[in-house]
Scaffold this motif. Structure first.
Motif, PDB file in Angstrom:
ATOM      1  N   PRO A 181       0.845  -1.196   0.000  1.00  0.00           N
ATOM      2  CA  PRO A 181       0.000   0.000   0.000  1.00  0.00           C
ATOM      3  C   PRO A 181       0.884   1.252   0.000  1.00  0.00           C
ATOM      4  N   MET A 182       0.395   2.309  -0.591  1.00  0.00           N
ATOM      5  CA  MET A 182       1.186   3.538  -0.701  1.00  0.00           C
ATOM      6  C   MET A 182       1.596   4.063   0.669  1.00  0.00           C
ATOM      7  N   ILE A 183       0.765   3.898   1.676  1.00  0.00           N
ATOM      8  CA  ILE A 183       1.119   4.395   3.008  1.00  0.00           C
ATOM      9  C   ILE A 183       2.306   3.627   3.572  1.00  0.00           C
ATOM     10  N   ALA A 184       2.380   2.321   3.301  1.00  0.00           N
ATOM     11  CA  ALA A 184       3.521   1.532   3.764  1.00  0.00           C
ATOM     12  C   ALA A 184       4.786   1.948   3.026  1.00  0.00           C
ATOM     13  N   ALA A 185       4.686   2.145   1.719  1.00  0.00           N
ATOM     14  CA  ALA A 185       5.848   2.588   0.938  1.00  0.00           C
ATOM     15  C   ALA A 185       6.312   3.960   1.418  1.00  0.00           C
ATOM     16  N   ALA A 186       5.372   4.850   1.696  1.00  0.00           N
ATOM     17  CA  ALA A 186       5.726   6.184   2.176  1.00  0.00           C
ATOM     18  C   ALA A 186       6.448   6.105   3.517  1.00  0.00           C
ATOM     19  N   ASN A 187       5.999   5.226   4.395  1.00  0.00           N
ATOM     20  CA  ASN A 187       6.666   5.075   5.689  1.00  0.00           C
ATOM     21  C   ASN A 187       8.072   4.515   5.538  1.00  0.00           C
ATOM     22  N   ILE A 188       8.250   3.575   4.634  1.00  0.00           N
ATOM     23  CA  ILE A 188       9.584   3.018   4.384  1.00  0.00           C
ATOM     24  C   ILE A 188      10.517   4.125   3.902  1.00  0.00           C
ATOM     25  N   TRP A 189      10.048   4.897   2.940  1.00  0.00           N
ATOM     26  CA  TRP A 189      10.898   5.941   2.385  1.00  0.00           C
ATOM     27  C   TRP A 189      11.063   7.116   3.342  1.00  0.00           C
ATOM     28  N   MET A 190      10.133   7.344   4.240  1.00  0.00           N
ATOM     29  CA  MET A 190      10.337   8.374   5.271  1.00  0.00           C
ATOM     30  C   MET A 190      11.514   7.980   6.162  1.00  0.00           C
ATOM     31  N   PHE A 191      11.662   6.680   6.418  1.00  0.00           N
ATOM     32  CA  PHE A 191      12.819   6.212   7.191  1.00  0.00           C
ATOM     33  C   PHE A 191      14.109   6.490   6.418  1.00  0.00           C
ATOM     34  N   PHE A 192      14.092   6.315   5.114  1.00  0.00           N
ATOM     35  CA  PHE A 192      15.284   6.593   4.304  1.00  0.00           C
ATOM     36  C   PHE A 192      15.583   8.088   4.254  1.00  0.00           C
ATOM     37  N   TYR A 193      14.539   8.916   4.143  1.00  0.00           N
ATOM     38  CA  TYR A 193      14.703  10.342   3.903  1.00  0.00           C
ATOM     39  C   TYR A 193      14.723  11.209   5.161  1.00  0.00           C
ATOM     40  N   ILE A 210      17.756  11.125  11.281  1.00  0.00           N
ATOM     41  CA  ILE A 210      18.013   9.707  11.537  1.00  0.00           C
ATOM     42  C   ILE A 210      17.853   8.836  10.296  1.00  0.00           C
ATOM     43  N   GLY A 211      17.669   9.445   9.157  1.00  0.00           N
ATOM     44  CA  GLY A 211      17.417   8.695   7.937  1.00  0.00           C
ATOM     45  C   GLY A 211      18.616   7.904   7.458  1.00  0.00           C
ATOM     46  N   LEU A 212      18.345   6.811   6.774  1.00  0.00           N
ATOM     47  CA  LEU A 212      19.391   5.932   6.264  1.00  0.00           C
ATOM     48  C   LEU A 212      20.327   6.668   5.307  1.00  0.00           C
ATOM     49  N   PHE A 213      19.774   7.445   4.385  1.00  0.00           N
ATOM     50  CA  PHE A 213      20.619   8.129   3.400  1.00  0.00           C
ATOM     51  C   PHE A 213      21.542   9.149   4.063  1.00  0.00           C
ATOM     52  N   ASN A 214      21.023   9.906   5.026  1.00  0.00           N
ATOM     53  CA  ASN A 214      21.864  10.879   5.718  1.00  0.00           C
ATOM     54  C   ASN A 214      22.886  10.186   6.612  1.00  0.00           C
ATOM     55  N   SER A 215      22.552   9.021   7.154  1.00  0.00           N
ATOM     56  CA  SER A 215      23.529   8.262   7.930  1.00  0.00           C
ATOM     57  C   SER A 215      24.678   7.797   7.039  1.00  0.00           C
ATOM     58  N   LEU A 216      24.351   7.346   5.831  1.00  0.00           N
ATOM     59  CA  LEU A 216      25.393   6.933   4.884  1.00  0.00           C
ATOM     60  C   LEU A 216      26.247   8.123   4.458  1.00  0.00           C
ATOM     61  N   LEU A 217      25.600   9.270   4.212  1.00  0.00           N
ATOM     62  CA  LEU A 217      26.364  10.466   3.869  1.00  0.00           C
ATOM     63  C   LEU A 217      27.272  10.887   5.019  1.00  0.00           C
ATOM     64  N   VAL A 276      21.195  15.880   3.980  1.00  0.00           N
ATOM     65  CA  VAL A 276      20.317  16.628   3.093  1.00  0.00           C
ATOM     66  C   VAL A 276      18.897  16.499   3.629  1.00  0.00           C
ATOM     67  N   ASN A 277      18.129  17.570   3.545  1.00  0.00           N
ATOM     68  CA  ASN A 277      16.712  17.500   3.889  1.00  0.00           C
ATOM     69  C   ASN A 277      15.975  17.061   2.618  1.00  0.00           C
ATOM     70  N   TRP A 278      15.877  15.762   2.417  1.00  0.00           N
ATOM     71  CA  TRP A 278      15.435  15.176   1.156  1.00  0.00           C
ATOM     72  C   TRP A 278      14.050  15.635   0.723  1.00  0.00           C
ATOM     73  N   LEU A 279      13.141  15.801   1.667  1.00  0.00           N
ATOM     74  CA  LEU A 279      11.776  16.202   1.312  1.00  0.00           C
ATOM     75  C   LEU A 279      11.471  17.657   1.647  1.00  0.00           C
ATOM     76  N   GLY A 280      12.376  18.324   2.338  1.00  0.00           N
ATOM     77  CA  GLY A 280      12.154  19.709   2.732  1.00  0.00           C
ATOM     78  C   GLY A 280      12.863  20.720   1.860  1.00  0.00           C
ATOM     79  N   ASP A 281      13.887  20.299   1.137  1.00  0.00           N
ATOM     80  CA  ASP A 281      14.635  21.188   0.261  1.00  0.00           C
ATOM     81  C   ASP A 281      13.986  21.182  -1.118  1.00  0.00           C
ATOM     82  N   PRO A 282      13.485  22.332  -1.588  1.00  0.00           N
ATOM     83  CA  PRO A 282      12.795  22.357  -2.886  1.00  0.00           C
ATOM     84  C   PRO A 282      13.658  21.881  -4.052  1.00  0.00           C
ATOM     85  N   GLY A 283      14.963  21.981  -3.936  1.00  0.00           N
ATOM     86  CA  GLY A 283      15.836  21.542  -5.012  1.00  0.00           C
ATOM     87  C   GLY A 283      16.006  20.031  -5.089  1.00  0.00           C
ATOM     88  N   VAL A 284      15.645  19.332  -4.018  1.00  0.00           N
ATOM     89  CA  VAL A 284      15.869  17.887  -3.947  1.00  0.00           C
ATOM     90  C   VAL A 284      14.558  17.108  -3.812  1.00  0.00           C
TER      91      VAL A 284
END
Length: 165
Positions: free
Chosen positions: A109-121, A125-132, A140-148
């Motif tokens: 379901p889209m809500i489950a996918a959104a929750n998974i990707w919220m953990f990444f973004y 504490i997101g996975l991508f920022n931890s790797l960076l 990076v503010n993946w969903l808050g920065d208009p450029g990204v």
């Protein structure tokens, strides 16, 4: 014989007319009127509503974002799906498991996918920022920065729908 074919198509044609064509025509007709408020009658304004729409810079920004989203998701999803299909079409151990892994995001379901990707973004504490951070790079503010943000949504959409195509 042609009557039989027409009768078979009739239910689908009626549903398509009722839920696609009729609402579209009604919307176009309503767009030519200014709605009345608090009991006032509607007023015919012709194409004035469209002129106001085309003069609005927000409309053009939204149209641009939709175009970028479509160009970013459709060809990418098709190419990725083709590549995945060619990969699992050959002799491959665990082919059923790989096919299931490809298709799993699609049935989530889209809500489950959104929750998974919220953990990444997630910014802190997101996975991508931890790797960076592990690479010594700033987060990076993946969903808050208009450029990204638009690119981030495109990546999530491609991941979710590539197995379906």
């Amino acid at each position: 014989m042609q009557l039989y074919g027409a009768l078979l198509l009739l239910p689908a044609a009626l549903l398509l007319t009722a839920f696609a064509y009729l609402p579209t025509v009604t919307t176009v007709i309503n767009s030519l009127f200014l709605p009345g408020f608090r009991g006032a009658p509607t007023e015919f304004v012709g194409l004035e509503n469209y002129q106001v729409l085309f003069d609005d810079p927000t409309f053009w920004k939204v149209a641009r974002n939709n175009l970028i989203y479509a160009i970013g998701t459709i060809p990418t999803s098709i190419a990725l799906a083709l590549g995945m299909a060619l990969f699992v079409n050959g002799k491959l151990r665990g082919r059923g498991f790989v096919r299931m892994a490809y298709f799993t995001p699609t049935i989530l379901p889209m809500i489950a996918a959104a929750n998974i990707w919220m953990f990444f973004y997630a910014p802190q504490i997101g996975l991508f920022n931890s790797l960076l951070g592990a690479l010594g790079m700033p987060g990076v503010n993946w969903l808050g920065d208009p450029g990204v943000a638009l690119g981030s949504v495109i990546v999530m959409s491609v991941w979710k729908e590539a197995g379906f195509l």
